[in-house]
Scaffold this motif. Structure first.
Motif, PDB file in Angstrom:
ATOM      1  N   ARG A 186      30.057 -17.830   4.727  1.00 47.90           N
ATOM      2  CA  ARG A 186      31.218 -17.390   5.522  1.00 47.90           C
ATOM      3  C   ARG A 186      30.999 -15.946   5.925  1.00 47.90           C
ATOM      4  O   ARG A 186      30.488 -15.138   5.148  1.00 47.90           O
ATOM      5  N   ALA A 187      31.397 -15.629   7.124  1.00 42.91           N
ATOM      6  CA  ALA A 187      31.275 -14.251   7.608  1.00 42.91           C
ATOM      7  C   ALA A 187      32.385 -13.401   7.017  1.00 42.91           C
ATOM      8  O   ALA A 187      33.555 -13.798   7.027  1.00 42.91           O
ATOM      9  N   ARG A 188      32.026 -12.238   6.510  1.00 44.39           N
ATOM     10  CA  ARG A 188      33.050 -11.291   6.042  1.00 44.39           C
ATOM     11  C   ARG A 188      33.713 -10.634   7.233  1.00 44.39           C
ATOM     12  O   ARG A 188      33.087 -10.472   8.287  1.00 44.39           O
ATOM     13  N   PRO A 189      34.975 -10.224   7.117  1.00 47.12           N
ATOM     14  CA  PRO A 189      35.644  -9.532   8.223  1.00 47.12           C
ATOM     15  C   PRO A 189      34.900  -8.255   8.588  1.00 47.12           C
ATOM     16  O   PRO A 189      34.315  -7.609   7.734  1.00 47.12           O
ATOM     17  N   ARG A 235      10.875 -21.007   8.345  1.00 40.09           N
ATOM     18  CA  ARG A 235      11.278 -20.662   9.704  1.00 40.09           C
ATOM     19  C   ARG A 235      12.679 -21.197   9.946  1.00 40.09           C
ATOM     20  O   ARG A 235      13.047 -22.240   9.415  1.00 40.09           O
ATOM     21  N   ILE A 236      13.415 -20.488  10.791  1.00 36.91           N
ATOM     22  CA  ILE A 236      14.763 -20.937  11.147  1.00 36.91           C
ATOM     23  C   ILE A 236      14.929 -20.783  12.658  1.00 36.91           C
ATOM     24  O   ILE A 236      14.410 -19.833  13.251  1.00 36.91           O
ATOM     25  N   GLU A 237      15.633 -21.731  13.267  1.00 38.68           N
ATOM     26  CA  GLU A 237      15.882 -21.673  14.710  1.00 38.68           C
ATOM     27  C   GLU A 237      17.390 -21.617  14.953  1.00 38.68           C
ATOM     28  O   GLU A 237      18.052 -22.651  15.070  1.00 38.68           O
ATOM     29  N   PRO A 238      17.949 -20.411  15.036  1.00 41.32           N
ATOM     30  CA  PRO A 238      19.392 -20.276  15.291  1.00 41.32           C
ATOM     31  C   PRO A 238      19.685 -20.079  16.769  1.00 41.32           C
ATOM     32  O   PRO A 238      18.847 -19.592  17.531  1.00 41.32           O
ATOM     33  N   ARG A 239      20.850 -20.481  17.185  1.00 40.98           N
ATOM     34  CA  ARG A 239      21.344 -20.230  18.531  1.00 40.98           C
ATOM     35  C   ARG A 239      22.737 -19.620  18.417  1.00 40.98           C
ATOM     36  O   ARG A 239      23.597 -20.143  17.717  1.00 40.98           O
ATOM     37  N   ILE A 240      22.941 -18.524  19.135  1.00 40.98           N
ATOM     38  CA  ILE A 240      24.257 -17.888  19.125  1.00 40.98           C
ATOM     39  C   ILE A 240      25.080 -18.443  20.276  1.00 40.98           C
ATOM     40  O   ILE A 240      24.692 -18.326  21.445  1.00 40.98           O
ATOM     41  N   ASP A 241      26.183 -19.071  19.956  1.00 35.70           N
ATOM     42  CA  ASP A 241      27.122 -19.596  20.951  1.00 35.70           C
ATOM     43  C   ASP A 241      28.294 -18.623  21.015  1.00 35.70           C
ATOM     44  O   ASP A 241      29.274 -18.756  20.278  1.00 35.70           O
ATOM     45  N   ARG A 242      28.182 -17.646  21.888  1.00 39.22           N
ATOM     46  CA  ARG A 242      29.184 -16.584  21.943  1.00 39.22           C
ATOM     47  C   ARG A 242      30.523 -17.080  22.454  1.00 39.22           C
ATOM     48  O   ARG A 242      31.575 -16.583  22.044  1.00 39.22           O
ATOM     49  N   ASP A 291      23.471 -14.598   1.641  1.00 38.51           N
ATOM     50  CA  ASP A 291      23.795 -13.245   2.111  1.00 38.51           C
ATOM     51  C   ASP A 291      23.215 -13.005   3.506  1.00 38.51           C
ATOM     52  O   ASP A 291      23.876 -12.409   4.367  1.00 38.51           O
ATOM     53  N   ALA A 292      21.977 -13.460   3.721  1.00 35.07           N
ATOM     54  CA  ALA A 292      21.326 -13.252   5.016  1.00 35.07           C
ATOM     55  C   ALA A 292      22.046 -14.008   6.126  1.00 35.07           C
ATOM     56  O   ALA A 292      22.225 -13.491   7.237  1.00 35.07           O
ATOM     57  N   LEU A 293      22.459 -15.225   5.853  1.00 31.44           N
ATOM     58  CA  LEU A 293      23.184 -16.009   6.853  1.00 31.44           C
ATOM     59  C   LEU A 293      24.556 -15.400   7.141  1.00 31.44           C
ATOM     60  O   LEU A 293      25.013 -15.380   8.292  1.00 31.44           O
ATOM     61  N   GLY A 294      25.220 -14.895   6.100  1.00 34.03           N
ATOM     62  CA  GLY A 294      26.503 -14.229   6.314  1.00 34.03           C
ATOM     63  C   GLY A 294      26.347 -12.980   7.160  1.00 34.03           C
ATOM     64  O   GLY A 294      27.147 -12.717   8.066  1.00 34.03           O
ATOM     65  N   ALA A 295      25.285 -12.203   6.885  1.00 36.85           N
ATOM     66  CA  ALA A 295      25.017 -11.005   7.685  1.00 36.85           C
ATOM     67  C   ALA A 295      24.685 -11.378   9.121  1.00 36.85           C
ATOM     68  O   ALA A 295      25.069 -10.679  10.068  1.00 36.85           O
ATOM     69  N   TYR A 296      23.979 -12.491   9.298  1.00 32.47           N
ATOM     70  CA  TYR A 296      23.621 -12.925  10.648  1.00 32.47           C
ATOM     71  C   TYR A 296      24.861 -13.359  11.426  1.00 32.47           C
ATOM     72  O   TYR A 296      24.974 -13.104  12.634  1.00 32.47           O
ATOM     73  N   LEU A 297      25.808 -13.991  10.761  1.00 31.56           N
ATOM     74  CA  LEU A 297      27.063 -14.355  11.425  1.00 31.56           C
ATOM     75  C   LEU A 297      27.775 -13.109  11.932  1.00 31.56           C
ATOM     76  O   LEU A 297      28.264 -13.077  13.067  1.00 31.56           O
ATOM     77  N   ARG A 298      27.832 -12.088  11.109  1.00 32.92           N
ATOM     78  CA  ARG A 298      28.480 -10.841  11.530  1.00 32.92           C
ATOM     79  C   ARG A 298      27.716 -10.207  12.673  1.00 32.92           C
ATOM     80  O   ARG A 298      28.319  -9.705  13.627  1.00 32.92           O
ATOM     81  N   PHE A 299      26.403 -10.227  12.588  1.00 32.20           N
ATOM     82  CA  PHE A 299      25.542  -9.707  13.639  1.00 32.20           C
ATOM     83  C   PHE A 299      25.807 -10.425  14.963  1.00 32.20           C
ATOM     84  O   PHE A 299      25.842  -9.811  16.033  1.00 32.20           O
ATOM     85  N   ALA A 300      26.020 -11.747  14.892  1.00 31.53           N
ATOM     86  CA  ALA A 300      26.233 -12.553  16.089  1.00 31.53           C
ATOM     87  C   ALA A 300      27.673 -12.506  16.581  1.00 31.53           C
ATOM     88  O   ALA A 300      27.974 -13.050  17.650  1.00 31.53           O
ATOM     89  N   GLY A 301      28.558 -11.886  15.822  1.00 33.06           N
ATOM     90  CA  GLY A 301      29.962 -11.880  16.191  1.00 33.06           C
ATOM     91  C   GLY A 301      30.575 -13.262  16.100  1.00 33.06           C
ATOM     92  O   GLY A 301      31.489 -13.607  16.859  1.00 33.06           O
TER      93      GLY A 301
END
Length: 378
Positions: free
Chosen positions: A375-378, A308-315, A345-355
Motif C-alpha cells: 500500500r502506498a503511504r500518504p 526483472r519487473i515490468e511495471p506500467r504507470i496508469d496515471r 518497501d520498494a513497491l510501496g516507494a514505487y507507488l508513491r513515485f508514480a503518484g
C-alpha cells in the motif's frame, strides 16, 4: 539529489515515461522517498542543466563548461543547410524569449529522421543550436521543449569559464568511469558514445582518440587498472575509490528497480560475467521474439540481480500495473532473508513515485500478489 549528480557526473535523460522517465528512475533508486518534482525544482533553480554526455543528460550547472564541446560536424551542417530557418528562429527567440518548435510554422529542409523521412527543419535547428551552445532548454511542458538564449539561462561565470576541448573530453570520459564504477577498456553499445573514435582519425585532426585519452587518465593516476576474478580484461576504477576494494561496505538490505539507461547496467557483458545476469533492453526487439518485455527493470537486492519487473504507470486511474515478473533461476523470494520485506518497501516507494494509490497484478502472478501486499503511504 545533488550528491547523486556529483557522484555520477551526469544522469542520462530519456522522455519515455512508461515506467517513469529514466533520470527519475535513476534518482528514485538512490534517493529515499524521491519525488519527481524535486528534479524539476533543481532544474528551475538552474542547479542542474541539460548537456550532452552519453546522450542528452542532466549535469550539475557548475560542471556545464566541461560538457559544452562535442565531436560532431552534424549540428553545424544542419545550421548551414537550413540557414534561413536558423536565422529566423534565432531572431524570434532573441526578441520574444523562450519558444518551442510549435511556436513556428513548420519548415522542410535537408534534414531527415531515423527512418529517412523529412523532419521539421525548425526542430532540427533548435536542437543544433542547443548542441552548439547557442541555445539551451528553458523548460519542458511534457515532452515539448522550450529554448532560450544560453546567456539568459546560466550564470555569467559559468558561461565565461572556457575549458579546452581536450580537457572537456577527458572530463567526459572520466565521468563514464565514475558513473559505472568498473568499466573496462572496450566499449559496450554506446557507453563511450560522443567521445569520438578510439584511435586517431583524419576527420578529427589533433585528436589522438579515446584510447590515448584513457591512457592519459591512467598516467595521471585518475584511473587505476585492476583485475577482477572471473572477468576477462582489465577494469578501471577511480583512484579515490580503490580503498573500497580492500574494505567494501556492506550492501544495504534494500531493493531497487533500475532503468535501461542506468549506469549500473551500461556494460551488459560485465553483468553476465560478474553477476551472471543477462540483460537486454527489448524495446527494438519484435514482440514475438522478446524473452521478457518492452520496458523491463532489473531488480537489485543487496549486491545481487535477482529478477526483472515490468511495471506500467496508469496515471489516469492512479494505479500501477505489474505486467510480469521474472525471477532469476534458483532465486526463491521466500527463502532469502529480508527480501520479502524489502520488495514490499520498494513497491510501496514505487507507488508513491508514480503518484498511484494501488498496485494491480495479473492472474498468473497470484503468488507475488499475496506475498508482496503493498500500500502506498500518504
Amino acid at each position: 539529489m545533488l550528491e547523486v549528480f556529483r557522484k555520477l557526473g551526469s544522469v542520462q535523460f530519456d522522455p519515455l515515461a512508461i515506467a517513469g522517465r529514466t533520470h527519475d528512475l535513476v534518482l528514485h533508486a538512490r534517493v529515499a522517498d524521491y519525488d519527481v518534482g524535486w528534479c524539476d525544482l533543481l532544474y528551475e533553480r538552474r542547479e542542474i542543466f541539460e548537456a550532452y554526455n552519453k546522450g542528452l543528460s542532466l549535469v550539475p550547472t557548475s560542471e556545464f563548461p566541461w560538457f559544452r564541446g562535442i565531436l560532431s560536424h552534424n549540428p553545424a551542417r544542419t545550421l548551414a543547410d537550413n540557414a534561413a530557418v536558423a536565422e529566423r528562429v534565432l531572431e524570434r527567440i532573441r526578441a520574444e524569449g523562450a519558444l518551442s518548435a510549435l511556436d513556428f510554422e513548420r519548415a522542410h529542409g535537408t534534414t531527415t529522421d531515423w527512418f529517412g523521412l523529412p523532419t521539421n527543419a525548425v526542430r532540427a535547428v533548435l536542437e543544433a543550436y542547443a548542441v552548439t551552445g547557442v541555445l539551451g532548454l528553458a523548460r519542458r511542458d511534457g515532452n515539448r521543449r522550450y529554448y532560450d538564449l544560453l546567456e539568459r539561462l546560466l550564470p555569467a561565470d559559468v558561461l565565461e569559464h572556457d575549458v579546452p576541448l581536450h580537457e572537456q573530453l577527458r572530463h567526459k570520459l572520466l565521468s563514464r568511469y565514475r558513473a559505472h564504477g568498473l568499466l573496462g577498456v572496450g566499449g559496450a553499445a554506446d557507453v563511450f558514445g560522443g567521445l569520438g573514435p578510439a584511435k586517431p582519425d583524419e576527420r578529427w585532426p589533433g585528436y589522438r582518440g579515446r584510447h590515448a585519452l584513457r591512457d592519459e587518465l591512467v598516467e595521471r593516476g585518475d584511473l587505476v587498472p585492476v583485475d577482477v576474478e572471473g572477468v576477462r580484461g582489465k577494469r578501471l576504477v577511480l583512484r579515490e575509490e580503490t580503498a573500497l576494494l580492500d574494505a567494501p561496505p556492506e550492501p544495504p538490505p534494500s531493493v531497487a528497480f533500475l532503468p535501461p539507461f542506468d549506469p549500473m547496467v551500461w556494460d551488459r557483458a560485465l553483468l553476465g560475467s560478474l553477476f551472471d545476469f543477462d540483460y537486454v533492453w527489448e524495446l527494438f526487439v519484435p514482440p514475438a521474439k522478446r524473452r521478457w518485455g518492452w520496458y523491463v527493470l532489473p531488480i537489485l537486492f543487496r549486491d545481487r540481480f535477482v529478477g526483472r519487473i515490468e511495471p506500467r504507470i496508469d496515471r489516469a486511474n492512479a494505479r500501477v500495473e505489474v505486467l510480469d515478473v521474472w525471477w532469476e533461476e534458483g532465486f526463491a523470494p521466500r527463502k532469502i532473508d529480508g527480501f520479502v520485506e524489502a520488495m514490499r518497501d520498494a513497491l510501496g516507494a514505487y507507488l508513491r513515485f508514480a503518484g498511484a494509490s494501488r498496485l494491480e497484478w495479473p492472474a498468473h502472478l497470484g503468488t507475488e500478489k499475496r506475498l508482496f501486499v503493498t500500500r502506498a503511504r500518504p
